[in-house]
Design a protein around this motif. Structure first.
Motif, PDB file in Angstrom:
ATOM      1  N   ILE A  21      10.588 -12.985  12.970  1.00 44.06           N
ATOM      2  CA  ILE A  21       9.538 -12.869  12.103  1.00 44.06           C
ATOM      3  C   ILE A  21       9.643 -11.417  11.440  1.00 44.06           C
ATOM      4  CG2 ILE A  21       7.046 -13.035  11.793  1.00 44.06           C
ATOM      5  CD1 ILE A  21       7.162 -14.744  14.462  1.00 44.06           C
ATOM      6  N   ILE A  22       9.891 -11.161  10.303  1.00 42.08           N
ATOM      7  CA  ILE A  22      10.090  -9.958   9.574  1.00 42.08           C
ATOM      8  C   ILE A  22       8.576  -9.544   8.712  1.00 42.08           C
ATOM      9  CG2 ILE A  22      11.445  -8.729   8.072  1.00 42.08           C
ATOM     10  CD1 ILE A  22      13.761 -10.149   8.781  1.00 42.08           C
ATOM     11  N   VAL A  23       8.132  -8.511   9.152  1.00 41.04           N
ATOM     12  CA  VAL A  23       7.046  -7.987   8.463  1.00 41.04           C
ATOM     13  C   VAL A  23       7.209  -6.749   7.342  1.00 41.04           C
ATOM     14  CG1 VAL A  23       4.464  -7.153   8.884  1.00 41.04           C
ATOM     15  CG2 VAL A  23       5.694  -8.572  10.637  1.00 41.04           C
ATOM     16  N   ASP A  24       6.834  -7.135   6.171  1.00 45.14           N
ATOM     17  CA  ASP A  24       6.845  -5.895   5.046  1.00 45.14           C
ATOM     18  C   ASP A  24       5.828  -5.260   5.150  1.00 45.14           C
ATOM     19  OD1 ASP A  24       8.154  -4.520   3.103  1.00 45.14           O
ATOM     20  OD2 ASP A  24       7.861  -6.174   1.631  1.00 45.14           O
ATOM     21  N   THR A  25       5.992  -3.831   4.988  1.00 46.30           N
ATOM     22  CA  THR A  25       4.548  -3.077   5.047  1.00 46.30           C
ATOM     23  C   THR A  25       4.510  -2.189   3.496  1.00 46.30           C
ATOM     24  OG1 THR A  25       5.430  -1.414   6.072  1.00 46.30           O
ATOM     25  CG2 THR A  25       4.345  -3.008   7.557  1.00 46.30           C
ATOM     26  N   SER A  26       3.185  -1.597   3.298  1.00 44.73           N
ATOM     27  CA  SER A  26       3.112  -0.891   2.145  1.00 44.73           C
ATOM     28  C   SER A  26       4.004   0.464   2.471  1.00 44.73           C
ATOM     29  CB  SER A  26       1.952  -0.517   1.958  1.00 44.73           C
ATOM     30  OG  SER A  26       1.614   0.294   0.885  1.00 44.73           O
ATOM     31  N   GLY A  27       4.494   0.832   1.282  1.00 39.89           N
ATOM     32  CA  GLY A  27       5.388   2.176   1.221  1.00 39.89           C
ATOM     33  C   GLY A  27       4.412   3.233   0.469  1.00 39.89           C
ATOM     34  N   ARG A  28       3.281   3.145   0.225  1.00 39.51           N
ATOM     35  CA  ARG A  28       2.495   3.922  -0.735  1.00 39.51           C
ATOM     36  C   ARG A  28       1.106   3.854  -0.493  1.00 39.51           C
ATOM     37  NH1 ARG A  28       0.727   4.649  -6.196  1.00 39.51           N
ATOM     38  NH2 ARG A  28       1.222   2.378  -6.454  1.00 39.51           N
ATOM     39  N   HIS A  29       0.433   4.941  -0.539  1.00 35.87           N
ATOM     40  CA  HIS A  29      -1.275   4.811  -0.378  1.00 35.87           C
ATOM     41  C   HIS A  29      -1.711   5.992  -1.340  1.00 35.87           C
ATOM     42  CE1 HIS A  29      -3.580   2.265   1.991  1.00 35.87           C
ATOM     43  NE2 HIS A  29      -2.416   1.696   2.303  1.00 35.87           N
TER      44      HIS A  29
END
Ligand code: GDP
Length: 295
Positions: A186-194
């Motif tokens: 299960i691959i979880v992509d996350t945010s790269g900017r905030h």
């Protein structure tokens, strides 16, 4: 200087040394100087370059061997030390079939995270793993659509929500769903900017707490220069990633920043991205990398 030129410069330095009839201290120093300048111009950290220089000098005993064997010895020492630059000798994580392996991706926006998630999912799918993708980037508009389109093209099940703003919730729900359905990976992509870097890092920690990844991978753009090292250290502190995927190795990458990042975080590179297509991913091997670099 781009990677291909770096390899050429190192090769030239070694062959001009080995062409000399007499290989003495001065000839060795000239070769080392040329190698070090080439590495520095490729953004490899100055401390690493100086370590490499000292290690080569210590390992090459100019009194040992003669003629041909001395030249071969020097070539081997240079090769081994270049391998050592990109090899932190840590055993990378290996997912196992028949259990859920949760892999979380982190990295700055634009590094190639979403693309690499699908590439890795497709890679494991080809190896017979049942693989799913979760989009936990609720910050960037269009992030879910991008992952969804990639996933559909590669025929990989995916999870994401258009209406839920909480990435932690989406990550947890997606991972739970795939776990219930007995997915291996299960691959979880996350945010790269905030809005702020602090928020990005605290979000990463919260997602990791929620999905308890077996492995966290940082995605790093090979064309990042000197900044790659400090960025990677900051990500390491926040996410304690266990491996690195180096992207855009097909482009005009200098690569030196990424090499320094590997050393600074003592984390192995596991894969490299070699293009925009879903199959443009290769397992990383230090020896193969250096052989290719030197042509
Ligand atoms: P993210 O913001 O980190 O999720 O980055 P994306 O996955 O959206 O990638 C940013 C851009 O880099 C896209 O145009 C990708 O097609 C491109 N990209 C990603 N990996 C590679 C690679 O290995 N080689 C090349 N040439 N382009 C890549």
């Amino acid at each position: 200087m781009v990677l291909a030129d770096l390899g050429q410069r190192i090769n030239n330095a070694v062959s001009s040394l080995t062409k000399n009839n007499v290989i003495d201290e001065k000839a060795l120093d000239d070769m080392l100087k040329e190698i070090c300048v080439a590495l520095l111009e490729s953004d490899v950290n100055v401390r690493l370059v100086s370590q490499l220089r000292n290690k080569i000098k210590t390992k090459v005993n100019l009194k040992e061997g003669a003629g041909h064997s001395k030249k071969r010895l020097i070539q081997k020492v240079v090769f081994d030390e270049l391998c050592d630059l990109v090899d932190c000798h840590a055993e990378p994580y290996k997912p196992k079939k028949g259990r859920s392996n949760v892999i979380m991706f982190v990295g700055l926006q634009g590094a190639g995270k979403t693309t690499s998630c699908t590439k890795l999912a497709a890679y494991y799918k080809r190896k017979g793993f049942k693989t799913g993708l979760v989009c936990a980037d609720t910050f960037r508009a269009g992030a879910f659509d991008q992952l969804k389109q990639n996933a559909i093209k590669a025929n990989i099940p995916y999870y994401g929500l258009y209406t839920e703003p909480d990435p932690v919730k989406v990550a947890r729900e997606g991972v739970d769903m795939f776990k219930r359905e007995k997915f291996d990976i299960i691959i979880v992509d996350t945010s790269g900017r905030h809005q702020q870097e602090k928020e990005l890092f605290s979000e990463m920690v919260e997602i990791a707490d929620a999905v308890k990844p077996n492995q966290t991978i940082m995605v790093l753009d090979a064309s990042n220069g000197q900044a790659a090292e400090s960025q990677s250290k900051a990500f390491k502190e926040a996410s304690d990633f266990g491996s690195i995927i180096l992207t855009k190795m097909d482009g005009h990458a200098k690569g030196g920043g990424a090499i320094s990042a590997v050393a600074a975080t003592n984390t192995p590179i596991v894969f490299i991205g070699t293009g925009e297509h879903v199959h443009d991913i290769e397992p990383f091997s230090p020896k193969k990398f250096v052989s290719k670099l030197l042509g």
